[in-house]
Design an enzyme around this catalytic site. Sequence first.
Site, PDB file in Angstrom:
ATOM      1  N   CYS A   1       0.829  -1.199   0.000  1.00  0.00           N
ATOM      2  CA  CYS A   1       0.000   0.000   0.000  1.00  0.00           C
ATOM      3  C   CYS A   1       0.867   1.254   0.000  1.00  0.00           C
ATOM      4  CB  CYS A   1      -0.942  -0.006   1.199  1.00  0.00           C
ATOM      5  SG  CYS A   1      -0.128   0.401   2.749  1.00  0.00           S
TER       6      CYS A   1
ATOM      7  N   CYS B   1       2.964   3.596   8.175  1.00  0.00           N
ATOM      8  CA  CYS B   1       1.851   3.034   8.937  1.00  0.00           C
ATOM      9  C   CYS B   1       2.341   1.913   9.852  1.00  0.00           C
ATOM     10  CB  CYS B   1       0.774   2.505   7.985  1.00  0.00           C
ATOM     11  SG  CYS B   1      -0.642   1.766   8.831  1.00  0.00           S
TER      12      CYS B   1
ATOM     13  N   CYS C   1       1.148  -2.791   9.448  1.00  0.00           N
ATOM     14  CA  CYS C   1       1.826  -3.962   8.860  1.00  0.00           C
ATOM     15  C   CYS C   1       3.330  -3.753   8.874  1.00  0.00           C
ATOM     16  CB  CYS C   1       1.391  -4.187   7.419  1.00  0.00           C
ATOM     17  SG  CYS C   1      -0.362  -4.441   7.182  1.00  0.00           S
TER      18      CYS C   1
ATOM     19  N   CYS D   1      -5.436   0.106   1.650  1.00  0.00           N
ATOM     20  CA  CYS D   1      -4.887  -0.818   2.655  1.00  0.00           C
ATOM     21  C   CYS D   1      -5.028  -2.231   2.127  1.00  0.00           C
ATOM     22  CB  CYS D   1      -5.626  -0.678   3.982  1.00  0.00           C
ATOM     23  SG  CYS D   1      -5.033  -1.797   5.272  1.00  0.00           S
TER      24      CYS D   1
ATOM     25  N   GLN E   1     -12.239 -14.241  15.889  1.00  0.00           N
ATOM     26  CA  GLN E   1     -11.034 -14.160  15.066  1.00  0.00           C
ATOM     27  C   GLN E   1     -11.208 -13.140  13.945  1.00  0.00           C
ATOM     28  OE1 GLN E   1      -8.097 -15.295  15.486  1.00  0.00           O
ATOM     29  NE2 GLN E   1      -8.228 -17.089  16.804  1.00  0.00           N
TER      30      GLN E   1
ATOM     31  N   TYR F   1     -11.026 -19.858  27.875  1.00  0.00           N
ATOM     32  CA  TYR F   1     -10.904 -18.597  27.128  1.00  0.00           C
ATOM     33  C   TYR F   1     -11.700 -18.736  25.833  1.00  0.00           C
ATOM     34  CZ  TYR F   1      -6.790 -18.434  30.197  1.00  0.00           C
ATOM     35  OH  TYR F   1      -5.944 -18.483  31.281  1.00  0.00           O
TER      36      TYR F   1
ATOM     37  N   GLU G   1     -15.290 -17.960  29.818  1.00  0.00           N
ATOM     38  CA  GLU G   1     -14.923 -16.715  29.148  1.00  0.00           C
ATOM     39  C   GLU G   1     -15.033 -15.555  30.131  1.00  0.00           C
ATOM     40  OE1 GLU G   1     -14.038 -13.479  27.082  1.00  0.00           O
ATOM     41  OE2 GLU G   1     -13.582 -15.517  26.443  1.00  0.00           O
TER      42      GLU G   1
ATOM     43  N   ASP H   1      -7.213 -21.265  24.567  1.00  0.00           N
ATOM     44  CA  ASP H   1      -6.929 -20.249  23.553  1.00  0.00           C
ATOM     45  C   ASP H   1      -6.860 -18.905  24.271  1.00  0.00           C
ATOM     46  OD1 ASP H   1      -6.641 -18.736  21.306  1.00  0.00           O
ATOM     47  OD2 ASP H   1      -8.601 -19.187  20.438  1.00  0.00           O
TER      48      ASP H   1
ATOM     49  N   CYS I   1      -1.615 -17.063  20.231  1.00  0.00           N
ATOM     50  CA  CYS I   1      -1.414 -15.961  19.291  1.00  0.00           C
ATOM     51  C   CYS I   1      -0.116 -15.206  19.572  1.00  0.00           C
ATOM     52  CB  CYS I   1      -2.609 -15.006  19.318  1.00  0.00           C
ATOM     53  SG  CYS I   1      -2.954 -14.309  20.948  1.00  0.00           S
TER      54      CYS I   1
END
Length: 457
Positions: A72, A78, A81, A161, A287, A316, A338, A383, A410
């Site tokens: 981009c 930015c 990313c 983007c 997600q 979670y 949760e 998770d 993650c």
Amino acid sequence: MKKKDIITVKIDGVRFPNKAFGYVEGEKVVVKNAIPGQTVQAQVTKKRSGAVEARLLGVMEPSDLERTEGYCSHYAICGGCTYQTMQRQAELDMKERQVRQLLEEAGIMVEQWEGITPSPMETGYRNKCEFSFGDEEKDGPLALGMRKKMSHYEVVTLRDCNIIDTDFLRIIEYSLTFFQSAGVTFYHRMRHDGTLRHLVVRKGKATGELLIHLVTTSEVSFSIEAYRDMLLSIPLEGKICGILHSVNDGVADVVQSDEMRLLFGRDYFMERLFDLEFRVSVYSFFQTNTEGAEALYSIVKEFAGDVGEKTVFDLYCGTGTIGQIMAKAGSKQVFGIELIEEAAEAATENAARNGLENCIFLAGDVLKMVDVLEAKPDVIIVDPPREGIHPKAIGKIIDFDAPEIVYVSCKPTSLARDLQEFQKAGYVVRRVRLMDMFPRTVHVESVVLMTRCGGQA
């Protein structure tokens, strides 16, 4: 080398998440946001024993791993990313090396390493974004988009983007024009004045439903109804199902609400994964890459194996996505925990909507709620958020003595730390497979199958 020196560094590698490094005069130099093979110019910011830290100023020579097009117009400034310019396979290979190195350094013994699965979509995959209001430079015009690299204040207005839905760009464009025309200011965190804080946009990939959430201070100097009507007039590929307005007079730069008002439609959108439907509210975790989530949860389902007539704990659990997939696969009973109460309520509603009677979802902190569960699990799926599992919660999870644990992570640094505790307690890491859920960013998902020592994979 001394502080403020301008140096030239050839980048040899990158440690997770974005710590590129090379050597100058025999000293290791860490430069964030560079990629392997580049020669960069940087300014020394810190000198510590073992490494010099430097700030990236510019790329002097590109890497052979860079793409020639497909990034981009904002990639240089930015903060959304980091790996815009990397070829896709090079990015996948680098992420795999990073995670393997972290686990090896943590002493994690992996019986079967299964590589990295690419996201089905490399571009336009994000179904949620939290955009910030601000200015692109001090006292400049109003901006709406992502924070600039290495800045806590300045904002890059997104006009194109690679990773977000095109509807999001249209909403940014029309919103910015509306607020600029009305002379509305953003909330200035240093002066504690102004109005506009965040704009959160979520979209169901399968349904096309858009949920828009504006966050301001209580100093509202414009017509909320006029803004709502403007949003409803935007030509979009999807369809707006709800518009919300929240007031947040707190100092912290986070999306939160002192009070919330529904301006249009409903306060949730619908999404589908596999053949299941999910109601996702404004603060519920879901997600951010829907097609990637299907690929990720397919790995989880494979690692969990045949769950028929088994009791599964989904810790979670968010809106209960993984738990319901397990329930649909024939689990005897699924118990989900949760922290966010409305997400747990949504999980219960989702299970009812999907005709699943073998699910129970509880609201609360995993650390405390695992004490409430009296059932004995055959499979535990965890998770957790980025910081991983609370150390005391790990002990309680281990005490359940589940034959199998599937850990979805993650953040590989948190994963490596937590796996050490499971390994000490007698769990064996049987399989590890990565999922590139977030192409062009530093993030990567990991799925790990553990069994009790002596158990079967």
